[in-house]
Design an enzyme around this catalytic site. Structure first.
Site, PDB file in Angstrom:
ATOM      1  N   ASP A  44       0.817  -1.219   0.000  1.00 50.45           N
ATOM      2  CA  ASP A  44       0.000   0.000   0.000  1.00 50.45           C
ATOM      3  C   ASP A  44       0.850   1.269   0.000  1.00 50.45           C
ATOM      4  O   ASP A  44       0.548   2.234  -0.697  1.00 50.45           O
ATOM      5  CB  ASP A  44      -0.927   0.008   1.220  1.00 50.45           C
ATOM      6  CG  ASP A  44      -2.049  -1.015   1.097  1.00 50.45           C
ATOM      7  OD1 ASP A  44      -2.425  -1.351  -0.041  1.00 50.45           O
ATOM      8  OD2 ASP A  44      -2.538  -1.468   2.137  1.00 50.45           O
ATOM      9  N   GLU A 115      -4.931  10.002   4.256  1.00 47.43           N
ATOM     10  CA  GLU A 115      -5.238  10.937   5.334  1.00 47.43           C
ATOM     11  C   GLU A 115      -4.140  11.969   5.492  1.00 47.43           C
ATOM     12  O   GLU A 115      -3.010  11.781   5.033  1.00 47.43           O
ATOM     13  CB  GLU A 115      -5.441  10.202   6.671  1.00 47.43           C
ATOM     14  CG  GLU A 115      -4.175   9.723   7.356  1.00 47.43           C
ATOM     15  CD  GLU A 115      -3.638   8.407   6.850  1.00 47.43           C
ATOM     16  OE1 GLU A 115      -2.401   8.289   6.706  1.00 47.43           O
ATOM     17  OE2 GLU A 115      -4.436   7.491   6.588  1.00 47.43           O
ATOM     18  N   ASP A 144      -2.844  13.650  21.314  1.00 44.57           N
ATOM     19  CA  ASP A 144      -1.605  13.349  20.591  1.00 44.57           C
ATOM     20  C   ASP A 144      -1.660  13.885  19.166  1.00 44.57           C
ATOM     21  O   ASP A 144      -0.640  13.950  18.488  1.00 44.57           O
ATOM     22  CB  ASP A 144      -1.355  11.840  20.557  1.00 44.57           C
ATOM     23  CG  ASP A 144      -0.773  11.321  21.862  1.00 44.57           C
ATOM     24  OD1 ASP A 144      -0.445  12.137  22.741  1.00 44.57           O
ATOM     25  OD2 ASP A 144      -0.643  10.088  22.003  1.00 44.57           O
ATOM     26  N   ALA A 156      -7.592   2.756   7.138  1.00 48.81           N
ATOM     27  CA  ALA A 156      -6.159   2.705   7.424  1.00 48.81           C
ATOM     28  C   ALA A 156      -5.896   3.269   8.827  1.00 48.81           C
ATOM     29  O   ALA A 156      -6.447   2.781   9.810  1.00 48.81           O
ATOM     30  CB  ALA A 156      -5.393   3.455   6.335  1.00 48.81           C
TER      31      ALA A 156
END
Length: 256
Positions: A44, A115, A144, A156
């Site tokens: 990927d 993303e 975070d 993902a």
């Protein structure tokens, strides 16, 4: 069956490298600008890099998995590749585009298929304000980090931090917090794909952050604007029994 001019993009990992000799004995490797289709052999991560590298040629991409999971890929095959390509179904996906400003007023632009993530850069949690256009989504998030995911990328990193799985035709984006501390119960927000998402670092000196668009990182961020670039689309080819839609629906069914 119409003959296809294929350009092979092959990763350097062991599995992909062992495939290279056999394939290139059987098929001519055309130059990217002379090809009809890009065949990507790897995982990927390599697919994401290859999509960006060859985006300017506006060719369809047929991935064959020689990586680990291969969510974006088809199963590997060494024979009859042209036949599988001719039977493949096309899925068109849009990309995220980010415009980032650093604390030194350096401007950076990048695209992402999966993303865009904002992450704490040191031991201190990030302090972020998130807006959708002129409307504030969350005034202050201590975490975070946070990510903005496309439907294609929602299974993902987004899924790993408990974000929602989005159907490819949903016309939505997911804003998902990463280990939220305050407010602890904020689960994120699903917004229309037409949204302009603005993320501001509220404490850039004490709590530095970086932004990552798939595999491109920019550090010491002041603010970021993220939106879908509707002028840039990628055409991915999938075997009929192995489509990206089916994979996403399978992941959705596993969460129920």
């Amino acid at each position: 069956m119409i003959s296809k001019k294929i350009h092979f993009a092959i990763d350097t990992n062991v599995k992909a490298d062992t495939s290279q000799k056999a394939l290139l004995k059987r098929y001519k490797n055309y130059l990217p600008n002379q090809s009809d289709v890009m065949v990507v052999i790897g995982g990927d991560g390599f697919m994401l890099k290859t999509l960006k590298k060859y985006q300017k040629y506006n060719k369809p991409f047929y991935g064959m998995n020689r990586g680990t999971f291969g969510f974006l890929m088809n199963k590997y095959k060494s024979k009859n590749i042209e036949k599988f390509i001719s039977r493949a179904k096309t899925i068109s996906i849009s990309v995220l585009e980010m415009h980032a400003n650093t604390i030194n007023n350096v401007k950076k632009t990048a695209i992402a298929i999966n993303e865009i993530s904002l992450l704490r850069q040191g031991r201190q949690a990030a302090s972020l304000q998130i807006s959708n256009g002129k409307k504030i989504v969350i005034k202050k998030l201590i975490s975070d980090g946070v990510l903005v995911s496309t439907p294609a990328g929602s299974t993902a990193y987004n899924l790993s931090v408990h974000g929602p799985i989005l159907s490819l035709d949903s016309k939505k984006l997911a804003i998902t917090p990463i280990s939220p501390f305050r407010p602890r119960r904020w689960k994120g927000k699903i917004v229309p794909s037409s949204s302009l998402i603005k993320i501001k670092n509220l404490n850039k000196i004490k709590r530095p952050i970086s932004v990552v668009a798939d595999n491109v990182e920019v550090r010491n961020i002041n603010n970021v604007k993220i939106r879908i670039n509707n002028d840039m689309k990628f055409k991915l080819l999938y075997d009929p029994n192995n489509s990206l839609n089916k994979k996403i629906k399978l992941e959705q069914s596993m969460r129920r």
